[in-house]
Design a protein around this motif. Structure first.
Motif, short mmCIF file in Angstrom:
data_model
loop_
_atom_site.label_atom_id
_atom_site.label_comp_id
_atom_site.label_asym_id
_atom_site.label_seq_id
_atom_site.Cartn_x
_atom_site.Cartn_y
_atom_site.Cartn_z
N LEU A 41 0.82 -1.21 0.00
CA LEU A 41 0.00 0.00 0.00
C LEU A 41 0.86 1.26 0.00
O LEU A 41 0.52 2.26 -0.64
CB LEU A 41 -0.91 0.01 1.22
CG LEU A 41 -2.07 -0.99 1.21
CD1 LEU A 41 -2.71 -1.06 2.60
CD2 LEU A 41 -3.11 -0.60 0.17
N SER A 42 1.98 1.21 0.72
CA SER A 42 2.82 2.40 0.83
C SER A 42 3.74 2.59 -0.36
O SER A 42 4.38 3.63 -0.50
CB SER A 42 3.66 2.33 2.11
OG SER A 42 4.53 1.22 2.07
N GLY A 43 3.82 1.58 -1.25
CA GLY A 43 4.67 1.70 -2.42
C GLY A 43 6.10 1.28 -2.20
O GLY A 43 6.94 1.42 -3.11
N ILE A 44 6.44 0.78 -1.02
CA ILE A 44 7.80 0.33 -0.75
C ILE A 44 8.09 -0.95 -1.53
O ILE A 44 9.18 -1.13 -2.08
CB ILE A 44 8.01 0.13 0.75
CG1 ILE A 44 7.94 1.49 1.46
CG2 ILE A 44 9.33 -0.56 1.05
CD1 ILE A 44 8.00 1.41 2.95
N ASP A 45 7.13 -1.87 -1.54
CA ASP A 45 7.24 -3.09 -2.34
C ASP A 45 6.28 -3.01 -3.51
O ASP A 45 5.18 -2.42 -3.39
CB ASP A 45 6.91 -4.32 -1.50
CG ASP A 45 8.01 -4.67 -0.50
OD1 ASP A 45 9.12 -4.13 -0.65
OD2 ASP A 45 7.75 -5.46 0.41
N ALA A 46 6.66 -3.62 -4.61
CA ALA A 46 5.77 -3.74 -5.77
C ALA A 46 5.12 -5.13 -5.75
O ALA A 46 5.73 -6.09 -5.28
CB ALA A 46 6.55 -3.55 -7.07
N PRO A 47 3.91 -5.26 -6.25
CA PRO A 47 3.28 -6.58 -6.28
C PRO A 47 4.02 -7.51 -7.24
O PRO A 47 4.51 -7.08 -8.29
CB PRO A 47 1.86 -6.29 -6.76
CG PRO A 47 1.95 -4.98 -7.47
CD PRO A 47 3.03 -4.21 -6.79
N SER A 48 4.11 -8.78 -6.87
CA SER A 48 4.70 -9.78 -7.76
C SER A 48 3.73 -10.17 -8.86
O SER A 48 4.13 -10.67 -9.91
CB SER A 48 5.12 -11.02 -6.96
OG SER A 48 6.00 -10.68 -5.91
N GLU A 49 2.45 -9.98 -8.59
CA GLU A 49 1.42 -10.16 -9.61
C GLU A 49 0.27 -9.22 -9.29
O GLU A 49 0.17 -8.68 -8.19
CB GLU A 49 0.93 -11.61 -9.67
CG GLU A 49 0.16 -12.06 -8.43
CD GLU A 49 -0.38 -13.47 -8.56
OE1 GLU A 49 -0.03 -14.17 -9.53
OE2 GLU A 49 -1.16 -13.89 -7.67
N GLY A 50 -0.61 -9.01 -10.25
CA GLY A 50 -1.69 -8.04 -10.06
C GLY A 50 -1.17 -6.63 -10.23
O GLY A 50 -0.05 -6.40 -10.70
N ARG A 51 -1.97 -5.65 -9.82
CA ARG A 51 -1.54 -4.26 -9.99
C ARG A 51 -2.15 -3.37 -8.92
O ARG A 51 -3.11 -3.75 -8.23
CB ARG A 51 -1.94 -3.74 -11.37
CG ARG A 51 -3.44 -3.65 -11.60
CD ARG A 51 -3.73 -3.01 -12.95
NE ARG A 51 -5.16 -2.74 -13.12
CZ ARG A 51 -5.63 -1.88 -14.01
NH1 ARG A 51 -4.82 -1.20 -14.79
NH2 ARG A 51 -6.95 -1.69 -14.13
N ILE A 52 -1.55 -2.19 -8.79
CA ILE A 52 -2.03 -1.17 -7.86
C ILE A 52 -2.23 0.11 -8.66
O ILE A 52 -1.33 0.55 -9.39
CB ILE A 52 -1.02 -0.93 -6.72
CG1 ILE A 52 -0.77 -2.22 -5.94
CG2 ILE A 52 -1.52 0.17 -5.78
CD1 ILE A 52 0.27 -2.10 -4.85
N THR A 53 -3.40 0.72 -8.54
CA THR A 53 -3.71 1.95 -9.26
C THR A 53 -4.16 3.03 -8.29
O THR A 53 -4.57 2.75 -7.16
CB THR A 53 -4.81 1.70 -10.31
OG1 THR A 53 -6.01 1.26 -9.64
CG2 THR A 53 -4.38 0.65 -11.33
N GLY A 54 -4.09 4.29 -8.78
CA GLY A 54 -4.56 5.42 -7.98
C GLY A 54 -3.63 5.79 -6.85
O GLY A 54 -4.08 6.14 -5.76
N ARG A 55 -2.32 5.72 -7.11
CA ARG A 55 -1.35 5.96 -6.05
C ARG A 55 -1.40 7.40 -5.52
O ARG A 55 -1.15 8.35 -6.26
CB ARG A 55 0.05 5.65 -6.59
CG ARG A 55 1.18 5.95 -5.64
CD ARG A 55 1.20 5.01 -4.47
NE ARG A 55 1.47 3.64 -4.87
CZ ARG A 55 1.29 2.60 -4.07
NH1 ARG A 55 0.81 2.79 -2.85
NH2 ARG A 55 1.56 1.38 -4.49
N PRO A 56 -1.76 7.61 -4.25
CA PRO A 56 -1.75 8.96 -3.66
C PRO A 56 -0.39 9.29 -3.05
O PRO A 56 0.51 8.45 -3.01
CB PRO A 56 -2.80 8.84 -2.55
CG PRO A 56 -2.68 7.42 -2.10
CD PRO A 56 -2.28 6.61 -3.32
#
Length: 288
Positions: free
Chosen positions: A52-67
């Motif tokens: 959630l904090s962006g320190i690690d990236a997902p190994s699969e899937g995705r994260i959008t809408g980064r505040p």
């Protein structure tokens, strides 16, 4: 308004063939939301917060809408070549503040957290509690849109713990989001908009607040703005809310949630005026 932060089928493992710590996680964190994450030690709570904090990236899937995000880790490295105020000023400039604004914010947060006396102390010489106050202060300097707290209350004294809870209420009242883990089930009891548990590498939604605690209650008389609309986090904390006059309410709340209710009223924008707090008439020992 910023977009929702969304995890879509997100998973995380360490190494190309390492075991999955998390997998298939779907989570949406909207602006102004307070989210609690629960789970036993080692289940992946900290890994989720690092995603959630962006320190690690997902190994699969995705994260959008980064505040704009600030993070208080479970363990904060104190051995840094700065004084407390120097470190916070430096972090403030990293977050985009001018040096003058960063130094001002650093002083204000050290004061609020009861750490102003060791502003000029080298980070390596701070106590565990002092180091944790610096960790909390650095996350709050630039008013983040998303605040991620991993056992952030651990090591803080009573005053600093209360100040951090007040800061959480301020962030959500201002439209920011807060996601937190804490070992104490009473932390911010009744206030989260959503509660999730990490189990077997999956994220499972829980009952938002659970049943209201039984036992002694108190009655809070409060005066708000003319429109009389109770903040949502206040409604979630109380057993009943009676409007006695336009903008005035008589609120009944279980004793374990009374502090959280008062913080929610005082952190509202505009703030509510607390007229009185008294034991409920039918509470044993109230003398009525």
């Amino acid at each position: 308004m910023r977009p929702d932060l969304c995890l879509e089928y997100a998973g995380r493992r360490y190494g190309l063939r390492g075991p999955w710590v998390l997998r298939g996680v779907d989570l949406t964190v909207a602006p102004g939301r307070l989210v609690r994450v629960e789970g036993a030690n080692g289940t992946g709570k900290s890994t989720l917060l690092r995603l959630l904090s962006g320190i690690d990236a997902p190994s699969e899937g995705r994260i959008t809408g980064r505040p704009r995000t600030a993070y208080v880790p479970e363990r904060f490295p104190p051995a840094l070549p700065f004084t407390a105020v120097g470190y916070l000023t430096h972090l403030g400039t990293v977050h985009g503040l001018s040096r003058t604004a960063a130094a001002r914010a650093a002083g204000e947060w050290l004061e609020r957290l009861g750490a102003a006396a060791y502003a000029d102390t080298p980070m390596a010489r701070l106590s565990k509690g002092g180091s944790q106050k610096a960790a909390v202060a650095q996350a709050l300097l630039a008013e983040p849109e998303l605040l991620v707290l991993d056992e952030a209350w651990t090591g803080l004294d009573t005053g600093a713990r209360a100040e951090l809870e007040r800061a959480v209420a301020e962030r959500t009242a201002a439209g920011g989001s807060v996601v937190f883990v804490d070992h104490d089930p009473r932390r911010l009891a009744g206030l989260p908009d959503a509660t999730y548990a990490v189990r077997d590498g999956s994220l499972v939604p829980c009952d938002v607040a659970g049943p209201l605690p039984s036992g002694p209650h108190v009655t809070v008389e409060a005066q708000g703005p003319p429109d009389g609309r109770l903040p949502d986090d206040v409604r979630r904390a109380v057993t009943s809310a009676e409007e006695t006059a336009p903008g005035s309410y008589r609120l009944t709340v279980p004793v374990p949630r009374s502090d959280a209710l008062l913080r929610a009223l005082l952190a509202a924008r505009p703030p509510w005026h607390v007229v009185s707090v008294a034991p409920r008439a039918d509470t044993p020992g109230s003398g009525r």
